[in-house]
Enzyme design. Structure first.
Site, mmCIF file in Angstrom:
data_model
loop_
_atom_site.group_PDB
_atom_site.id
_atom_site.type_symbol
_atom_site.label_atom_id
_atom_site.label_comp_id
_atom_site.label_asym_id
_atom_site.label_seq_id
_atom_site.Cartn_x
_atom_site.Cartn_y
_atom_site.Cartn_z
ATOM 1 N N THR A 1 0.826 -1.213 0.000
ATOM 2 C CA THR A 1 0.000 0.000 0.000
ATOM 3 C C THR A 1 0.857 1.258 0.000
ATOM 4 N N GLY B 1 2.790 -2.835 8.348
ATOM 5 C CA GLY B 1 2.996 -3.060 9.769
ATOM 6 C C GLY B 1 4.449 -3.340 10.084
ATOM 7 N N GLU C 1 -6.160 -5.912 4.152
ATOM 8 C CA GLU C 1 -6.313 -7.114 3.320
ATOM 9 C C GLU C 1 -7.454 -6.973 2.327
HETATM 10 C C1 LIG Z 1 -9.258 -10.188 14.086
HETATM 11 C C2 LIG Z 1 -7.947 -10.243 13.383
HETATM 12 C C3 LIG Z 1 -7.030 -11.030 14.175
HETATM 13 C C4 LIG Z 1 -5.772 -11.250 13.818
HETATM 14 C C5 LIG Z 1 -5.221 -10.656 12.588
HETATM 15 C C6 LIG Z 1 -4.564 -11.709 11.786
HETATM 16 C C7 LIG Z 1 -3.914 -11.415 10.714
HETATM 17 C C8 LIG Z 1 -3.783 -10.015 10.250
HETATM 18 C C9 LIG Z 1 -2.763 -9.952 9.186
HETATM 19 C C10 LIG Z 1 -2.551 -8.857 8.495
HETATM 20 C C11 LIG Z 1 -3.235 -7.594 8.847
HETATM 21 C C12 LIG Z 1 -2.219 -6.583 8.906
HETATM 22 C C13 LIG Z 1 -1.717 -6.147 7.765
HETATM 23 C C14 LIG Z 1 -2.501 -5.919 6.551
HETATM 24 C C15 LIG Z 1 -1.869 -6.026 5.346
HETATM 25 C C16 LIG Z 1 -2.470 -5.505 4.143
HETATM 26 O O1 LIG Z 1 -3.489 -4.872 4.150
HETATM 27 S S1 LIG Z 1 -1.604 -5.912 2.730
HETATM 28 C C17 LIG Z 1 -2.384 -4.996 1.458
HETATM 29 C C18 LIG Z 1 -3.759 -5.542 1.138
HETATM 30 N N1 LIG Z 1 -4.247 -4.900 -0.037
HETATM 31 C C19 LIG Z 1 -5.276 -5.393 -0.750
HETATM 32 O O2 LIG Z 1 -5.907 -6.356 -0.395
HETATM 33 C C20 LIG Z 1 -5.568 -4.657 -2.027
HETATM 34 C C21 LIG Z 1 -6.966 -4.957 -2.524
HETATM 35 N N2 LIG Z 1 -7.010 -4.828 -3.977
HETATM 36 C C22 LIG Z 1 -6.845 -5.925 -4.788
HETATM 37 O O3 LIG Z 1 -6.664 -7.044 -4.352
HETATM 38 C C23 LIG Z 1 -6.895 -5.687 -6.278
HETATM 39 O O4 LIG Z 1 -6.624 -4.342 -6.561
HETATM 40 C C24 LIG Z 1 -8.262 -6.051 -6.902
HETATM 41 C C25 LIG Z 1 -9.371 -5.308 -6.197
HETATM 42 C C26 LIG Z 1 -8.462 -7.536 -6.785
HETATM 43 C C27 LIG Z 1 -8.268 -5.650 -8.360
HETATM 44 O O5 LIG Z 1 -7.018 -6.056 -8.889
HETATM 45 P P1 LIG Z 1 -6.719 -5.778 -10.412
HETATM 46 O O6 LIG Z 1 -7.148 -4.413 -10.757
HETATM 47 O O7 LIG Z 1 -5.320 -6.185 -10.721
HETATM 48 O O8 LIG Z 1 -7.634 -6.883 -11.057
HETATM 49 P P2 LIG Z 1 -8.700 -6.694 -12.191
HETATM 50 O O9 LIG Z 1 -8.030 -6.101 -13.364
HETATM 51 O O10 LIG Z 1 -9.915 -6.054 -11.628
HETATM 52 O O11 LIG Z 1 -8.961 -8.238 -12.507
HETATM 53 C C28 LIG Z 1 -9.554 -8.990 -11.523
HETATM 54 C C29 LIG Z 1 -9.228 -10.406 -11.959
HETATM 55 O O12 LIG Z 1 -8.134 -10.827 -11.186
HETATM 56 C C30 LIG Z 1 -8.548 -11.890 -10.349
HETATM 57 N N3 LIG Z 1 -7.925 -11.701 -9.044
HETATM 58 C C31 LIG Z 1 -7.913 -10.541 -8.330
HETATM 59 N N4 LIG Z 1 -7.263 -10.723 -7.176
HETATM 60 C C32 LIG Z 1 -6.875 -12.025 -7.169
HETATM 61 C C33 LIG Z 1 -6.152 -12.824 -6.230
HETATM 62 N N5 LIG Z 1 -5.746 -12.310 -5.062
HETATM 63 N N6 LIG Z 1 -5.906 -14.110 -6.546
HETATM 64 C C34 LIG Z 1 -6.351 -14.612 -7.720
HETATM 65 N N7 LIG Z 1 -7.042 -13.925 -8.656
HETATM 66 C C35 LIG Z 1 -7.288 -12.645 -8.356
HETATM 67 C C36 LIG Z 1 -10.042 -11.750 -10.235
HETATM 68 O O13 LIG Z 1 -10.639 -12.960 -9.892
HETATM 69 C C37 LIG Z 1 -10.383 -11.312 -11.637
HETATM 70 O O14 LIG Z 1 -10.314 -12.438 -12.483
HETATM 71 P P3 LIG Z 1 -11.180 -12.465 -13.853
HETATM 72 O O15 LIG Z 1 -12.585 -12.075 -13.482
HETATM 73 O O16 LIG Z 1 -11.051 -13.880 -14.309
HETATM 74 O O17 LIG Z 1 -10.536 -11.465 -14.766
HETATM 75 C C1 LIG Z 2 -4.417 -1.569 10.557
HETATM 76 C C2 LIG Z 2 -3.952 -1.597 9.119
HETATM 77 C C3 LIG Z 2 -2.837 -2.350 8.783
HETATM 78 C C4 LIG Z 2 -2.383 -2.363 7.464
HETATM 79 N N1 LIG Z 2 -1.245 -3.071 7.170
HETATM 80 C C5 LIG Z 2 -0.783 -3.067 5.900
HETATM 81 C C6 LIG Z 2 0.423 -3.777 5.575
HETATM 82 O O1 LIG Z 2 1.038 -4.399 6.442
HETATM 83 N N2 LIG Z 2 0.863 -3.737 4.294
HETATM 84 C C7 LIG Z 2 0.196 -3.055 3.310
HETATM 85 O O2 LIG Z 2 0.645 -3.065 2.161
HETATM 86 N N3 LIG Z 2 -0.968 -2.383 3.586
HETATM 87 C C8 LIG Z 2 -1.449 -2.374 4.852
HETATM 88 N N4 LIG Z 2 -2.606 -1.700 5.143
HETATM 89 C C9 LIG Z 2 -3.260 -0.907 4.099
HETATM 90 C C10 LIG Z 2 -4.561 -1.561 3.632
HETATM 91 O O3 LIG Z 2 -4.293 -2.704 2.886
HETATM 92 C C11 LIG Z 2 -5.338 -0.537 2.790
HETATM 93 O O4 LIG Z 2 -5.714 0.520 3.652
HETATM 94 C C12 LIG Z 2 -6.563 -1.168 2.155
HETATM 95 O O5 LIG Z 2 -6.175 -2.024 1.118
HETATM 96 C C13 LIG Z 2 -7.554 -0.113 1.615
HETATM 97 O O6 LIG Z 2 -6.950 0.700 0.646
HETATM 98 P P1 LIG Z 2 -6.999 2.290 0.827
HETATM 99 O O7 LIG Z 2 -6.545 2.612 2.183
HETATM 100 O O8 LIG Z 2 -6.310 2.891 -0.338
HETATM 101 O O9 LIG Z 2 -8.533 2.689 0.772
HETATM 102 P P2 LIG Z 2 -9.322 3.164 -0.537
HETATM 103 O O10 LIG Z 2 -9.269 2.129 -1.584
HETATM 104 O O11 LIG Z 2 -8.920 4.547 -0.870
HETATM 105 O O12 LIG Z 2 -10.828 3.129 0.054
HETATM 106 C C14 LIG Z 2 -11.514 4.298 0.406
HETATM 107 C C15 LIG Z 2 -12.950 4.107 0.025
HETATM 108 O O13 LIG Z 2 -13.029 4.003 -1.416
HETATM 109 C C16 LIG Z 2 -13.849 2.901 -1.788
HETATM 110 N N5 LIG Z 2 -13.409 2.306 -3.041
HETATM 111 C C17 LIG Z 2 -12.144 2.156 -3.476
HETATM 112 N N6 LIG Z 2 -12.102 1.499 -4.640
HETATM 113 C C18 LIG Z 2 -13.402 1.213 -4.961
HETATM 114 C C19 LIG Z 2 -14.024 0.531 -6.048
HETATM 115 N N7 LIG Z 2 -13.312 -0.001 -7.054
HETATM 116 N N8 LIG Z 2 -15.368 0.420 -6.036
HETATM 117 C C20 LIG Z 2 -16.085 0.927 -5.015
HETATM 118 N N9 LIG Z 2 -15.553 1.593 -3.954
HETATM 119 C C21 LIG Z 2 -14.224 1.730 -3.940
HETATM 120 C C22 LIG Z 2 -13.653 1.922 -0.660
HETATM 121 O O14 LIG Z 2 -14.759 1.029 -0.595
HETATM 122 C C23 LIG Z 2 -13.564 2.822 0.562
HETATM 123 O O15 LIG Z 2 -14.883 3.085 1.037
HETATM 124 C C24 LIG Z 2 -3.079 -1.638 6.458
HETATM 125 C C25 LIG Z 2 -4.204 -0.896 6.791
HETATM 126 C C26 LIG Z 2 -4.654 -0.869 8.113
HETATM 127 C C27 LIG Z 2 -5.873 -0.057 8.463
#
Ligand SMILES: CC/C=C\C/C=C\C/C=C\C/C=C\C=C\C(=O)SCCNC(=O)CCNC(=O)[C@H](O)C(C)(C)COP(=O)(O)OP(=O)(O)OC[C@H]1O[C@@H](n2cnc3c(N)ncnc32)[C@H](O)[C@@H]1OP(=O)(O)O
Ligand SMILES: Cc1cc2nc3c(=O)[nH]c(=O)nc-3n(C[C@H](O)[C@H](O)[C@H](O)COP(=O)(O)OP(=O)(O)OC[C@H]3O[C@@H](n4cnc5c(N)ncnc54)[C@H](O)[C@@H]3O)c2cc1C
Length: 649
Positions: free
Chosen positions: A141, A180, A425
């Protein structure tokens, strides 16, 4: 147990089933319960005493968490705890509703290295990472992009002259932001960056990047790094930022299992695995569901139900004792569907973990057919269950009145940790849309005669047009109701003519309907498999309540096409309320079955012994604000108001 609150004692004497048998079911067997309890005893020896988290500053919380991390690592080594479950059991008592600053090392950094690295890269880095000479995070991110991965801006440009990648943050919004442990703890990161070679952009790829000196822990030249500041929660984690200024890394540090850059800069894609670099997010989403149950829903309803059994308030009958608030139907309506949800999410989480490992093994063998369904299901369930958990924890707090608002309740710490899962996530709305995208494609396939399997098999089935719900409320008839609703949503949500955005609200609901059907199906199959009659009956009641509460709350979805008649909906409402009184007798035992230690729950309201008031008073008196009796601030700010003459003396 000595001096248990008499109300709680009575609750525990009045149950209809064996708590121990239900605990064994929740653990996955008696042997697991025994092993878990053994590890927890070891953990309590090490971590049960310590400063009260509530009375610490953010910096103190971070330092304390680092200290606990070192102790937890030592304990695991000393006790030979290597299995993931065993390590988890110890860590959750070391970090109750907190997280270690090195959480991302184990949760994302290592899984990405082992799944995206070549054998040579794994052999080089894994031993160092397992000895914690490398502590890594997962940096994807950026300040300007989190959801839209293809919009990430950090670049990794290959220089064939030096056989290096040049990492660079071209804009302010390209700074990596949120990872993180990035701020002060990690000395490495797997950085997701746009790969440029021979002038062409090949999209996001993973790179192993050293951030800090092994000797001094100072940032390396070309790297500006730090903590992003206080957050809604997760005080113990230094979520950080990093800015790269033409920072060079060797070619060998691009994780090259699925695609390579040769020495001359030629790009080679060696896999048919779609979105191979997105893999670790599917892993975490799949694992998260179970943790939302045991770290969110289950502890929250344990607190609220135990407190509701000891809290007496108001007057139901003249000159009688004030009733336990758990006897109010409104209190039961607030809490028992949440109790049912805790069980539903836990069973779903166990199932999701099983499916993940099945599909992951298949992918390792080169079979990727089930990955799209796994991505869709994990995305949808992660969104639904994290939203559910967030909503339920707040509802549990509200059910506990003023003391629910105190940090002594444990709710603030649980809530801020769990609600983050709605965002990280994959933000929930976007995850539901990903699930919906897959459902539309599979529904269209089914409409063209394709036979479907797994969680979407119902889309190629014939569905009943009328509900079979009777006064028996068989679980099968309830599952069928959710199957019908999910089918109907897919059918009406998939009008190819409509633009995606104009349809997206309905699409999110279609994804939720699909996931609800999946959860009720899993719950029903768990109940059917229970052998002990008494446990089967009480868990069956929870399954009924989970389903009926959702039908009642979303009645329109079920009556709109006449699937459930008005008379049947009246039956649903009647049964839902009668289940509340059926469950009332076992409510405390059903939360006792989670088998949480007080040290994990971290709540004076939710203590196993129910002795709330005396412990609440002691806790309040221990607050630092109560020492000294008269604060120095009185002299400076209060006395001039209260005693203007005195202050002039
Ligand atoms: C209570 C909790 C207790 C304990 C906690 C325990 C664990 C916590 C651990 C971690 C938390 C702390 C840290 C957090 C870390 C993070 O947040 S890391 C960053 C996370 N970020 C995201 O998740 C980003 C979200 N966005 C996306 O995944 C993508 O942008 C997208 C929305 C999927 C779109 O991607 P893109 O634009 O490249 O794709 P499209 O062009 O739209 O095509 C979509 C096609 O791709 C296939 N697809 C998409 N994602 C996947 C995948 N992951 N694997 C396989 N395939 C994938 C999708 O199915 C579409 O396929 P098609 O329809 O056949 O084309
Ligand atoms: C506690 C915490 C820990 C994290 N740890 C990590 C980490 O270890 N590593 C890492 O890489 N990231 C990490 N992240 C980041 C996290 O993965 C992102 O915040 C998350 O993926 C959301 O992306 P964003 O913040 O850009 O929100 P945005 O995508 O800007 O979302 C803002 C709003 O826009 C809307 N929106 C965005 N796109 C669309 C769409 N296509 N259609 C409709 N609505 C849309 C969303 O629904 C939301 O309401 C962490 C975040 C938090 C809060």
């Amino acid at each position: 147990m000595a001096n248990v609150n008499p109300d709680l004692r009575k609750e525990r004497e009045n149950g209809t089933f064996s708590v121990e048998k239900l605990t064994n079911l929740l653990d996955g067997g008696k042997h697991v319960t025994d092993r878990r309890r053994h590890v927890e005893r070891l953990a309590l020896n090490e971590f049960s005493k310590g400063e009260d988290y509530n009375f610490m500053s953010r910096k103190e919380r971070y330092i304390s968490a680092l200290h606990k991390t070192e102790r937890a690592l030592r304990c695991c080594k000393e006790y030979g705890l290597t299995k993931p479950d065993e390590v988890y059991w110890l860590w959750q008592l070391a970090f109750p509703h907190e997280a270690s600053p090195i959480q991302l090392h184990g949760d994302m950094f290592l899984p990405t290295l082992t799944r995206q690295g070549t054998e040579e890269q794994v052999n080089k880095y894994l031993p160092l990472a397992e000895k914690y000479q490398i502590i890594g995070t997962y940096a994807q991110t950026e300040m300007g992009h989190g959801t839209f991965i293809r919009g990430l801006e950090t670049t990794a440009t290959y220089d064939p002259q030096t056989e290096e990648f040049i990492l660079h943050s071209p804009t302010l919004t390209s700074l990596k932001w949120w990872p993180g442990g990035l701020g002060k703890t990690s000395n490495y990161a797997i950085v997701m960056a746009l790969l440029y070679t021979n002038g062409k952009n090949y999209g996001m790829h993973p790179f192993m990047v050293q951030l800090r000196s092994h000797e001094t822990h100072e940032p390396l030249p070309g790297i500006t790094i730090g903590d992003i500041g206080p957050k809604f929660g997760f005080d113990t984690i230094d979520n950080g930022f990093v800015q790269f200024d033409h920072f060079r890394i060797p070619r060998e540090d691009m994780l090259m299992k699925y695609s390579q850059v040769l020495k001359d800069g030629t790009y080679v894609k060696s896999t048919k695995l779609k979105k191979s670099s997105y893999g670790v997010m599917v892993l975490v989403r799949s694992m998260l569901i179970y943790y939302l149950a045991i770290q969110g829903l289950a502890p929250a309803c344990t607190i609220a139900i135990r407190y509701s059994a000891v809290r007496r308030q108001s007057e139901q009958t003249k000159s009688q004792l004030e009733p336990q608030i758990l006897d109010y139907q409104t209190q039961q309506y607030k809490l028992f569907p949440i109790l049912a949800s805790a069980y539903a999410v836990l069973f779903t989480g166990v199932k999701m973990k099983e499916i993940y490992y099945e599909v992951d093994n298949e992918i390792q063998q080169g079979h990727t057919e089930r990955l799209p369904e796994l991505h869709a299901l994990s995305s949808g369930l992660k969104a639904l269950t994290s939203s559910m958990a967030s909503w339920c924890i707040e509802r549990c707090r509200l059910a506990c009145g003023g003391h629910g608002y105190s940090a002594a309740s444990g709710f603030p710490k649980i809530y801020v940790a769990v609600t983050a899962a709605c965002t990280y996530e994959g933000e929930n709305t976007v995850m539901l849309l990903q699930c919906a995208r897959y459902l539309i494609k599979t529904y269209q396939g089914a409409s063209n005669g394709k036979k479907l399997s797994g969680s979407v098999s119902y889309l190629s089935d014939k569905v009943n047009s009328r509900s079979t719900i009777t006064s028996e409320f068989s679980l099968k008839s309830l599952v069928d109701a959710f199957k019908h609703r999910a089918f109907r949503f897919q059918a009406c949500g998939s009008d190819p003519e409509d633009s995606w955005n104009r349809n997206s609200v309905v699409l999110t609901k279609a994804a939720e309907a699909h996931c609800y059907y999946y959860m009720v199906s899993v719950f029903e199959s768990v109940v059917e498999a229970v052998e002990d009659d008494a446990v089967k009956r009480v868990v069956g009641q929870l399954c009924q309540l989970f389903a009926l509460f959702a039908i009642h709350e979303n009645a329109g979805d079920f009556v709109q096409d006449g699937f459930i008649s008005n008379d049947q909906m009246e039956l649903v409402k009647w049964k839902e309320l009668s289940l509340l009184s059926d469950i009332r007798r076992n409510a405390v035992l059903l939360v006792d079955a989670f088998d949480f230690h007080d040290e994990f729950i971290g709540s004076i309201l939710g203590r196993f012994d129910g002795n709330v008031y005396a412990n609440l008073f002691e806790w309040a008196k221990s607050s630092p604000l109560n020492k000294p009796e008269v604060q120095e601030s009185y002299i400076k700010y209060l006395q001039p108001l209260l005693n203007p003459n005195k202050s002039k003396l």
